[in-house]
Scaffold this motif. Structure first.
Motif, mmCIF file in Angstrom:
data_model
loop_
_atom_site.group_PDB
_atom_site.id
_atom_site.type_symbol
_atom_site.label_atom_id
_atom_site.label_comp_id
_atom_site.label_asym_id
_atom_site.label_seq_id
_atom_site.Cartn_x
_atom_site.Cartn_y
_atom_site.Cartn_z
ATOM 1 N N HIS A 59 0.538 -1.257 0.083
ATOM 2 C CA HIS A 59 0.021 0.087 -0.129
ATOM 3 C C HIS A 59 0.955 1.493 -0.077
ATOM 4 N N THR A 60 0.199 2.123 -0.689
ATOM 5 C CA THR A 60 1.095 4.029 -0.680
ATOM 6 C C THR A 60 0.725 4.254 -0.004
ATOM 7 N N CYS A 61 1.395 5.073 1.390
ATOM 8 C CA CYS A 61 0.660 5.959 1.974
ATOM 9 C C CYS A 61 0.909 7.402 2.068
ATOM 10 N N ILE A 62 0.341 8.199 1.465
ATOM 11 C CA ILE A 62 0.497 9.090 0.767
ATOM 12 C C ILE A 62 0.840 10.382 1.055
ATOM 13 N N PRO A 63 0.859 10.484 2.584
ATOM 14 C CA PRO A 63 1.811 11.159 3.300
ATOM 15 C C PRO A 63 3.004 10.664 3.138
ATOM 16 N N THR A 64 3.731 9.411 3.160
ATOM 17 C CA THR A 64 4.989 9.150 3.015
ATOM 18 C C THR A 64 5.925 9.725 1.383
ATOM 19 N N LEU A 65 4.782 10.021 0.654
ATOM 20 C CA LEU A 65 4.933 10.435 -0.617
ATOM 21 C C LEU A 65 6.118 12.188 -0.135
ATOM 22 N N PRO A 66 7.054 12.279 -1.574
ATOM 23 C CA PRO A 66 7.628 13.694 -1.005
ATOM 24 C C PRO A 66 6.489 14.587 -1.579
#
Ligand SMILES: Cc1ncc(COP(=O)(O)O)c(C=O)c1O
Length: 318
Positions: free
Chosen positions: A146-153
């Motif tokens: 899963h891609t957790c949005i707040p971890t993205l740059p």
């Protein structure tokens, strides 16, 4: 504070992001309350929120109740029901305040690829928009991580992350969830929460602490179960002649019924009355959901197999 601490530890461990339990986390009465608070905290009258459809039924009403205007970006099967960055960009006006994302998605089971989400975050940065990310199905991701949005740059400062215990921990009736974000946003949400809700039920908070700390194994077993049911239901639907993409997350299959000459509403009502199988018309989740039906596989394999048999009988006589 004990639950906020447990959630903070959980997010650090699973996603490698830090939210201060003192001022960056708010315990809500499910994601439902979190969504409402997020909209009321950030929107002024007339502000626009970009909402990819088909989507969970409460998204647009929450924007409307807060005085905002939902701006729909339709998605389609050919793109795996994932919003395309260029379409999001094209929907932005000088009134746009936020982009609402919900992956894995209800009703389609769609999961957005990481690169595409990075692109959407870049757009949010360029236009200085908030991102509201409903990740309630995050743990129910079957292919890849899963891609957790707040971890993205660039995403952390501008994202309000909403999650809860209803899906991965099967605690829907306990009505418990949380919001994570900047101290300013969480403080504003807290102001509304404390006068409208006071707090989420303390019994549920105690149960949630137990769930988040001590049920990793059970969760993983359940995800495996859902994964198995997913394959059974998608194969079954395709065999019946209801073309269905393989959902990558959540617990819904979203087959097409376009070729059968019935509207989604008609199909669902007749299936319910004639074969006692309950599915939801795709049109309930937005106009572009017309021609599809949502089938939940959050039920036993036995019931799924029975439902498939009855659906086959129903489709054969149309
Ligand atoms: C995408 C999505 N978000 C939020 C919710 C509501 O969750 P909660 O029970 O935490 O209010 C649901 C429930 O069906 C959902 O599907």
């Amino acid at each position: 504070l004990e639950l906020r601490q447990a959630i903070s530890d959980h997010l650090s461990k699973r996603e490698g992001i830090f939210y201060n339990p003192e001022n960056q986390l708010l315990i809500t009465v499910g994601v439902s309350e979190g969504m409402d608070l997020a909209m009321r905290a950030i929107l002024n009258p007339g502000d626009e929120v970009i909402v990819p459809e088909p989507c969970f039924v409460s998204y647009k009403p929450c924007v409307l109740f807060a005085g905002g205007k939902p701006v729909v970006v339709p998605t389609c099967e050919a793109n795996g029901f994932v919003a395309r960055p260029e379409e999001i960009r094209a929907a932005i006006t000088d009134k746009t305040k936020a982009i609402l994302l919900g992956y894995p998605a209800n009703p389609t089971g769609a999961v957005a690829p990481r690169e595409l989400l990075e692109e959407i975050v870049r757009i949010a940065c360029e236009f200085d928009l908030y991102i509201i990310s409903d990740e309630i199905y995050g743990r129910l991701t079957y292919e890849g991580k899963h891609t957790c949005i707040p971890t993205l740059p660039g995403a952390y400062e501008r994202t309000i992350l909403l999650d809860g215990f209803s899906k991965a921990y099967a605690m829907t009736g306990w009505r418990i969830g949380y919001a994570a974000g900047s101290p300013e946003i969480i403080e504003t949400m807290m102001k509304i929460h404390q006068y409208t809700m006071m707090c989420a039920s303390t019994m549920s908070q105690v149960a949630a602490i137990e769930a988040i700390r001590n049920s990793d194994r059970e969760c993983e077993e359940m995800v495996e179960q859902y994964n198995h049911r997913r394959r059974v239901i998608v194969k079954g639907l395709n065999d019946i002649g209801l073309p269905c993409l393989m959902p990558k997350g959540a617990f819904y299959a979203f087959p097409s019924i376009k070729h059968l000459g019935l509207s989604s509403d008609e199909f669902c009502e007749r299936l319910l009355f004639e074969e006692k199988v309950a599915v939801v018309p795709g049109s309930a989740f937005g106009e572009c959901g017309e021609g599809y039906i949502r089938c939940s596989y959050a039920t036993s394999l036995d019931k799924i197999n029975q439902a498939l048999e009855r659906m086959q009988r129903f489709v054969a006589k149309l």
